[in-house]
Design a protein around this motif. Structure first.
Motif, PDB file in Angstrom:
ATOM      1  N   CYS A   7       0.841  -1.205   0.000  1.00 43.68           N
ATOM      2  CA  CYS A   7       0.000   0.000   0.000  1.00 43.68           C
ATOM      3  C   CYS A   7       0.877   1.256   0.000  1.00 43.68           C
ATOM      4  CB  CYS A   7      -0.891  -0.016   1.237  1.00 43.68           C
ATOM      5  SG  CYS A   7      -1.814   1.506   1.452  1.00 43.68           S
ATOM      6  N   SER A   9       0.014   4.056   0.822  1.00 41.99           N
ATOM      7  CA  SER A   9      -0.399   4.953   1.899  1.00 41.99           C
ATOM      8  C   SER A   9       0.170   4.519   3.248  1.00 41.99           C
ATOM      9  CB  SER A   9      -1.920   5.005   1.948  1.00 41.99           C
ATOM     10  OG  SER A   9      -2.368   5.852   2.974  1.00 41.99           O
ATOM     11  N   CYS A  10      -0.027   3.222   3.593  1.00 40.78           N
ATOM     12  CA  CYS A  10       0.422   2.777   4.910  1.00 40.78           C
ATOM     13  C   CYS A  10       1.525   1.719   4.828  1.00 40.78           C
ATOM     14  CB  CYS A  10      -0.752   2.232   5.718  1.00 40.78           C
ATOM     15  SG  CYS A  10      -1.431   0.695   5.043  1.00 40.78           S
ATOM     16  N   CYS A  24      -6.311  -1.542  -0.074  1.00 45.40           N
ATOM     17  CA  CYS A  24      -5.611  -1.905   1.155  1.00 45.40           C
ATOM     18  C   CYS A  24      -6.634  -2.004   2.283  1.00 45.40           C
ATOM     19  CB  CYS A  24      -4.548  -0.855   1.478  1.00 45.40           C
ATOM     20  SG  CYS A  24      -3.843  -1.087   3.129  1.00 45.40           S
ATOM     21  N   CYS A  27      -5.893   0.371   5.722  1.00 48.59           N
ATOM     22  CA  CYS A  27      -6.227   1.787   5.860  1.00 48.59           C
ATOM     23  C   CYS A  27      -7.343   2.216   4.933  1.00 48.59           C
ATOM     24  CB  CYS A  27      -4.984   2.651   5.621  1.00 48.59           C
ATOM     25  SG  CYS A  27      -4.443   2.652   3.890  1.00 48.59           S
ATOM     26  N   HIS A  29      -7.160   2.518   1.720  1.00 50.17           N
ATOM     27  CA  HIS A  29      -6.678   3.232   0.545  1.00 50.17           C
ATOM     28  C   HIS A  29      -6.965   2.414  -0.712  1.00 50.17           C
ATOM     29  CE1 HIS A  29      -4.273   6.131  -1.638  1.00 50.17           C
ATOM     30  NE2 HIS A  29      -3.518   5.178  -2.131  1.00 50.17           N
TER      31      HIS A  29
END
Ligand SMILES: [Zn+2]
Length: 111
Positions: A7, A9-10, A24, A27, A29
């Protein structure tokens, strides 16, 4: 190991596909799978001043160029139209007075 990228994002590795998207679950995303493909590397051609060059451009030489293997010298200021960009050390394929030359983009500037 997930076969999908982590991911963005995280950074968790729980990614799963959902249609054209990757999701994901950690989170929430979602992102397009198209972003995960490596962009094709397009070689960048720039003149002596860093101006990008394109096929069909007109350039002028910024210095005298002695042509390898001949006594021909292309004079500084020579105008060359309709250049063609090629891969390699000499990256500009062009014609001057009907003769074909391979020159370096660093010795010319966009007209
Ligand atoms: Zn995430």
């Amino acid at each position: 190991m997930s076969e999908f990228p982590a991911c963005p994002s995280c950074n968790e590795n729980m990614t799963y596909p959902d249609g054209n998207h990757l999701v994901c679950p950690m989170c929430g995303h979602e992102w397009s799978t198209e972003q995960t493909t490596v962009p094709e590397t397009v070689p960048q051609y720039r003149d002596a001043h860093g101006t990008p060059l394109e096929d069909g451009d007109t350039v002028t030489l910024i210095k005298d160029l002695r042509v390898k293997g001949s006594s021909t010298v292309l004079k500084m200021g020579t105008r060359i139209s309709n250049i063609r960009l090629v891969e390699g050390d000499h990256d500009v394929d062009c014609r001057v007075d009907g003769q074909k030359f391979l020159l370096k983009s660093c010795f010319m500037k966009k007209a």
